[in-house]
Every structure is written in C-alpha cells, then in structure tokens.
Scaffold this motif. Structure first.
Motif, PDB file in Angstrom:
ATOM      1  N   UNK A 111       2.756  12.220  -9.756  1.00  0.00           N
ATOM      2  CA  UNK A 111       2.208  13.589  -9.732  1.00  0.00           C
ATOM      3  C   UNK A 111       3.274  14.640  -9.418  1.00  0.00           C
ATOM      4  N   UNK A 112       4.339  14.214  -8.732  1.00  0.00           N
ATOM      5  CA  UNK A 112       5.424  15.157  -8.342  1.00  0.00           C
ATOM      6  C   UNK A 112       6.770  14.533  -8.696  1.00  0.00           C
ATOM      7  N   UNK A 113       7.130  14.520  -9.990  1.00  0.00           N
ATOM      8  CA  UNK A 113       8.381  13.843 -10.371  1.00  0.00           C
ATOM      9  C   UNK A 113       9.581  14.349  -9.560  1.00  0.00           C
ATOM     10  N   UNK A 114      10.362  13.406  -9.046  1.00  0.00           N
ATOM     11  CA  UNK A 114      11.558  13.785  -8.292  1.00  0.00           C
ATOM     12  C   UNK A 114      11.350  13.716  -6.788  1.00  0.00           C
ATOM     13  N   UNK A 170       0.854  -1.207   0.000  1.00  0.00           N
ATOM     14  CA  UNK A 170       0.000   0.000   0.000  1.00  0.00           C
ATOM     15  C   UNK A 170       0.887   1.253   0.000  1.00  0.00           C
ATOM     16  N   UNK A 171       1.957   1.212   0.798  1.00  0.00           N
ATOM     17  CA  UNK A 171       2.864   2.367   0.858  1.00  0.00           C
ATOM     18  C   UNK A 171       3.586   2.530  -0.491  1.00  0.00           C
ATOM     19  N   UNK A 172       3.948   1.407  -1.100  1.00  0.00           N
ATOM     20  CA  UNK A 172       4.597   1.445  -2.423  1.00  0.00           C
ATOM     21  C   UNK A 172       3.683   2.138  -3.446  1.00  0.00           C
ATOM     22  N   UNK A 173       2.392   1.762  -3.462  1.00  0.00           N
ATOM     23  CA  UNK A 173       1.455   2.375  -4.409  1.00  0.00           C
ATOM     24  C   UNK A 173       1.305   3.866  -4.145  1.00  0.00           C
ATOM     25  N   UNK A 174       1.266   4.206  -2.866  1.00  0.00           N
ATOM     26  CA  UNK A 174       1.129   5.617  -2.484  1.00  0.00           C
ATOM     27  C   UNK A 174       2.333   6.429  -2.972  1.00  0.00           C
TER      28      UNK A 174
END
Ligand code: SF4
Length: 296
Positions: A240-243, A229-233
C-alpha cells in the motif's frame, strides 16, 4: 518494460527494472558495497557462512566465495524432517559444485534430540527454542573463524526490529544492524549481515536468475510464528505504501549508533555459563536452560 542500464528487455523489477545481467551486477554491487562501507570483511578474515540451503545463505555464500574467498559453510540440522533434510541436500550439492567446504552440526548430536520431536512431545514454542539453540551452535562451531556471516535480508531485519519494538525489547533492538551485537567478547564470533540492504524479493530474484538449484520451501513451524504475522503486516504495508521498507531500514540504521552506545555498558557484564562455559549474561546461558527444559 526496459532495463534502466541497457534498454534491453527487463527481466525483473524490484526498485528499478533491470535485464538479467544488469540485475545480477546491481545486486552483487549492493552486497559488496555494504561489505566495504561497514568494513564487514577484511583480507585477513576467515569467514564462516551460516548456510541452510535456502536462497539467502546460498546467495551470500556464492558472493563471498566469488569476491573474497576463504569461506566455509556451516550448517545446522535442527531435525525438521521433510524440510531441513531437503535444504541440506541442496546445500551439499551447491558446496560440492562451488568447491566450498561444508560442515554440518545437528541438534540431535549436540543436544540429544531433534527439534520436531521436542515440538511434538514437549509442546515447546518452536522458533523461540530453535533460535536460541541455533545461535549457540553457530557460535560454538565458528570459534576458529574470524567472522560468521548470516543471510539475513532487509525483510528479516525489519521483522526483528518491529517484533522487538512491539515487545518493548529495546536491548535486542540495539543488537541489530550490519554487525550484530553491542560489545566484543572473545567468546563470541563477530556476526555480519552483508544482505541487510537487499529485500527478500531481490534475494529471491538473484537466486532465480543465477539458476541456483534450491527449493523455495518454508519451515513447517514458520507459519504460526509471530515473525510470520509481522512479515505479512510489513508486506501489506509495502504493497500500500511502496518504499516504506527502505524508509524504515534507513530510520533504524540512523537510530542504531545511539542505541548501541546506550546498551554497551549494560551488556558488558558477561560471565561464563556455569554449565557449558559459553559467554552469558546469566549464571546459566539461554541454550543450557532451553536444553534442560526440553530434556526434563
Ligand atoms: Fe527454527 Fe522457526 Fe526457523 Fe523453523 S522457522 S528453522 S523452527 S527458527
């Protein structure tokens, strides 16, 4: 898209676009630079790589063998039919081809059960028990080595960081970084993570471009885990926020020296487990308690 090094056709774009040859060079340089910057491996070291047959540990095994030599693969067979037996086949083949010694230890032989039987019969939380037993066995079986290298990549490290943060487990957070743990103890083989600054995508790309014969399969227990779940998050945040992953790992590395210092004193009280003699913070170590619970 062109390779930023040679203007040839780019084969991959992770942080920057590279052709196949220059991506491999970029990736290997990054791993070797991490090893040098954090003094992870010296000439005297006898390294064990915690290998599973997956992309991360196979890439690590290949790079350590190529640049440093004196490496042995240690694999743990948890007893997950249809998954671990397949990845161990790949690992066997890889080690054979690269002339790397391989040692395989199993939960069944060491603890008397297969993980998947315990999951079915005892309704345990698989990853929690599996992680404890795996770390225990790796440590036990690497006692004749000077270091044990694990294939944890940047995504793995950030997942652990966020999970520990969400669970308010700052003490576990302090154990992260390129060298695991906060104290030295003769009962613990020092653990190093040379892939810590490589993203999961980069490791996958490297393994594909190198043509490693591995299956990109996932453990059947992984889907339901908190880690997944944390990986997907994290992946959603990165999309949405590259980098953002790179910024997070930088912040975490910046915090680590102070965190390690803070918890060093607290963890220095290491005793021997009354059952197995393994170093432990409690009278009975987590592995013995887990085995007892599963066998009950
Ligand atoms: Fe063990 Fe969980 Fe990893 Fe599967 S995903 S090998 S159960 S820790």
């Amino acid at each position: 898209m062109k390779c930023i090094k040679c203007s040839g056709k780019a084969a991959i774009k992770t942080e920057k676009p590279f052709c196949k040859e220059h991506f491999i060079e970029y990736f290997e340089d990054k791993v070797v630079n991490t090893i040098e910057k954090y003094s992870l491996i010296s000439k005297k070291d006898k390294i064990a790589v915690a290998a599973s047959g997956g992309k991360d540990s196979t890439a690590l095994l290949h790079i350590i063998n190529r640049y440093f030599g004196n490496v042995t693969a240690i694999a743990i067979d948890e007893g997950i039919p249809g998954y671990r037996d397949k990845t161990l086949e790949d690992l066997n083949k890889f080690c054979d081809e690269q002339n790397i010694p391989l040692k395989i230890y199993s939960y069944e032989r060491e603890f008397g059960f297969k993980l998947q039987d315990a999951v079915k019969e005892k309704n345990i939380v698989p990853c929690r028990s599996c992680g404890i037993l795996r770390r225990y066995l790796l440590n036990k079986m690497s006692s004749s080595f000077t270091k044990i290298a694990t294939g944890h990549n940047m995504d793995d490290e950030l997942q652990s960081f966020l999970m520990n943060m969400m669970n308010s487990n700052i003490e576990l957070m302090a154990r992260g970084g390129p060298v695991t743990g906060v104290i030295k103890n003769p009962g613990f083989t020092p653990r190093i993570k040379p892939l810590i600054f490589c993203t999961e995508k980069e490791v996958a790309a490297y393994s594909l471009l190198k043509g490693f014969d591995i299956k990109f399969t996932e453990c059947p227990n992984a889907k339901e885990s908190f880690r997944a779940k944390v990986r997907d998050l994290l992946n959603e945040l990165e999309a949405k926020n590259p980098g953002i992953k790179r910024k997070l790992i930088k912040r975490y590395m910046g915090m680590l020296p102070a965190l390690k210092e803070k918890y060093r004193e607290k963890i220095s009280e290491i005793r021997e487990c009354l059952k197995c003699g393994h170093p432990s913070e409690n009278d009975v170590c987590a592995a013995c308690r887990t085995v007892e619970m599963i066998r009950a």
